[in-house]
Design a protein around this motif. Structure first.
Motif, mmCIF file in Angstrom:
data_model
loop_
_atom_site.group_PDB
_atom_site.id
_atom_site.type_symbol
_atom_site.label_atom_id
_atom_site.label_comp_id
_atom_site.label_asym_id
_atom_site.label_seq_id
_atom_site.Cartn_x
_atom_site.Cartn_y
_atom_site.Cartn_z
ATOM 1 N N HIS A 201 3.080 -2.872 3.966
ATOM 2 C CA HIS A 201 3.469 -1.610 3.326
ATOM 3 C C HIS A 201 3.240 -0.475 4.320
ATOM 4 O O HIS A 201 2.119 -0.265 4.786
ATOM 5 C CB HIS A 201 2.664 -1.381 2.057
ATOM 6 N N TRP A 208 5.074 6.862 -1.140
ATOM 7 C CA TRP A 208 4.639 6.374 -2.442
ATOM 8 C C TRP A 208 4.644 7.524 -3.429
ATOM 9 O O TRP A 208 4.097 8.595 -3.154
ATOM 10 C CB TRP A 208 3.233 5.785 -2.347
ATOM 11 N N PRO A 308 -1.210 2.449 -4.545
ATOM 12 C CA PRO A 308 -1.049 1.647 -3.322
ATOM 13 C C PRO A 308 -2.360 1.093 -2.783
ATOM 14 O O PRO A 308 -2.422 -0.059 -2.337
ATOM 15 C CB PRO A 308 -0.425 2.647 -2.336
ATOM 16 N N TRP A 309 -3.430 1.891 -2.814
ATOM 17 C CA TRP A 309 -4.720 1.428 -2.287
ATOM 18 C C TRP A 309 -5.262 0.268 -3.120
ATOM 19 O O TRP A 309 -5.664 -0.760 -2.586
ATOM 20 C CB TRP A 309 -5.708 2.596 -2.265
ATOM 21 N N THR A 312 -3.068 -2.890 -2.708
ATOM 22 C CA THR A 312 -3.281 -3.538 -1.415
ATOM 23 C C THR A 312 -4.588 -4.313 -1.399
ATOM 24 O O THR A 312 -4.644 -5.465 -0.938
ATOM 25 C CB THR A 312 -3.277 -2.491 -0.289
ATOM 26 N N ILE A 319 -1.707 -2.157 4.598
ATOM 27 C CA ILE A 319 -1.107 -0.839 4.445
ATOM 28 C C ILE A 319 -1.206 -0.111 5.786
ATOM 29 O O ILE A 319 -2.258 -0.136 6.440
ATOM 30 C CB ILE A 319 -1.779 -0.052 3.294
ATOM 31 N N PHE A 321 -0.501 3.621 7.412
ATOM 32 C CA PHE A 321 -0.357 4.975 6.873
ATOM 33 C C PHE A 321 -0.389 5.997 7.999
ATOM 34 O O PHE A 321 -1.293 5.988 8.836
ATOM 35 C CB PHE A 321 -1.503 5.254 5.888
ATOM 36 N N LEU A 350 -5.982 -2.216 6.923
ATOM 37 C CA LEU A 350 -5.524 -0.826 6.951
ATOM 38 C C LEU A 350 -5.356 -0.381 8.398
ATOM 39 O O LEU A 350 -6.263 -0.547 9.217
ATOM 40 C CB LEU A 350 -6.545 0.072 6.241
#
Length: 424
Positions: A201, A208, A308-309, A312, A319, A321, A350
């Protein structure tokens, strides 16, 4: 699970930039910051990092690196259009017409794989996929040459099963063999395609919407998780309410043609919109409900990120970002990062870019989790890890060392008086 990503000849990235999530030998934070991935029997796992932070000046190339990964994903997942989203380095005549190269090394279904391709805006030039199901490399396919010919040439390994001749003949010069084989029901290649589709993602905050969090927390159990998430982020939220209403047809402008207006009424007559309310305890016995859009930008962003957090972390996905610090207090950035270190039971990962130096600390990260982007006078981006620099004998203040220029990757400006460059 990602092991490393590399890209070459994309926007400001002229030479290969390689971001690795392989953990170094350091013993710090080993219990919380390192993943020991589950592998097939007899295969020794490589320790991987749960997160990586990328620092650097504005226009240094941080966003370009993330965009490169996003464009690789787009080329794999989206239908082929007239032009592939490939943008070569333009500041050197030797690279303008050369292909861009993308490559991922990852783990799916307890197996390491290495997949990549090179492409221009018109053609896929090369494509390759190798796998290590039992610890020894297997060539699943190698695809070459499409720029001068309409015929896609492929070399298949004997360990790859399926109707390979059909895949090859059906693959267009500007399409990927991996995507074509997936669409033609290759069971063996499906997990790798699905890794890009469901487990990776990528985006900025705008990628999002509140709708993602709304869908994720639509049942009461998830709603409790959302409230706990907001409270953990130090927001004074007592409750959460989703209110569905009919689309306000009376809000349609009067100055649009009546025929168009009637069509819109027919389209939206059965449409529901959701208003999101956050309840605040005022301390005076009368709680106050505020619409989400009435809250601060920081609260809105935390709400948008909650879905999303949590998704995930719950699914063990990845993810990526860009600009995580935007509109967020440093404590909230630290809170979001630490979720991947301290509350990560599914080995989610992440990667993010940021300017927030308040978390640039060995209390938050291992040294091998910190990366820098720097752009030289030839407009070329270089990506490099903190581990390139020798650790001093004393305890190091990483943020101070970065801001005083020890690692580079700082902005330069020119003074109006004399045009002399000043290191900020």
């Amino acid at each position: 699970m990602l092991i490393e990503f590399s890209v070459e000849n994309f926007k400001s990235i002229k030479d290969e930039a390689r971001l690795s999530l392989v953990a170094g030998p350091g013993k710090e934070h080993r219990d919380t910051h390192i993943i020991m991935p589950e592998m097939n029997q007899g295969v020794r796992p490589t320790p991987l990092l749960r997160s990586a932070a990328i620092y650097g000046a504005n226009a240094a190339g941080k966003s370009n690196l993330i965009e490169a990964l996003q464009n690789m994903q787009r080329i794999i997942l989206e239908p082929v259009g007239d032009s592939l989203p490939v943008k070569p380095f333009l500041f050197n005549p030797g690279t303008r017409n050369k292909p861009t190269i993308f490559e991922i090394v990852g783990i799916v279904d307890c197996m390491q794989f290495q997949y990549g391709f090179s492409a221009t805006s018109e053609f896929i030039i090369q494509e390759w996929l190798y796998a290590w199901p039992r610890g020894r490399v297997q060539v699943w396919f190698e695809r070459t040459g499409a720029a001068e010919s309409e015929v896609v040439e492929c070399k298949f390994g004997d360990k790859l099963t399926g109707n390979k001749k059909t895949w090859q003949s059906a693959t267009r010069p500007n399409a990927l063999l991996l995507s074509t084989a997936f669409n033609l029901n290759s069971k063996q290649l499906t997990p790798i395609f699905e890794w890009f589709k469901t487990k990776l993602h990528i985006g900025k905050f705008q990628a999002w919407t509140d709708g993602f969090s709304e869908k994720w927390y639509k049942d009461d159990c998830k709603k409790k998780e959302m409230i706990q998430f907001l409270r953990s982020a130090d927001l004074a939220i007592d409750d959460l309410r989703f209110e569905k209403k009919d689309f306000p047809l009376e809000m349609l402008p009067d100055n649009i043609p009546s025929e168009v207006k009637n069509q819109m009424k027919e389209i939206y007559s059965s449409t529901k919109i959701t208003n999101i309310y956050l309840k605040h305890n005022t301390g005076h016995g009368n709680p106050v409900d505020l619409k989400l859009e009435e809250e601060s930008e920081g609260t809105q962003k935390i709400f948008g990120l909650a879905g999303p957090w949590s998704h995930t972390l719950d699914k063990g996905h990845m993810i990526v970002f860009d600009e995580l610090n935007e509109h967020l207090h440093p404590k909230l950035v630290k809170f979001l990062v630490n979720l991947f270190h301290d509350f990560n039971t599914k080995d989610a990962q992440l990667i993010f870019s940021t300017h927030d130096t308040s978390i640039l600390s060995e209390d938050v990260f291992r040294r091998d989790q910190i990366w820098f982007c720097e752009r030289n006078l030839r407009q070329e981006t270089r990506l490099f890890p903190l581990t390139e620099f020798k650790r001093p004998h004393r305890v190091e203040n990483l943020a101070r060392s970065y801001l005083t220029g020890r690692y580079g990757a700082l902005p330069y400006v020119t003074t109006p008086e004399n045009g002399q460059e000043v290191d900020l």
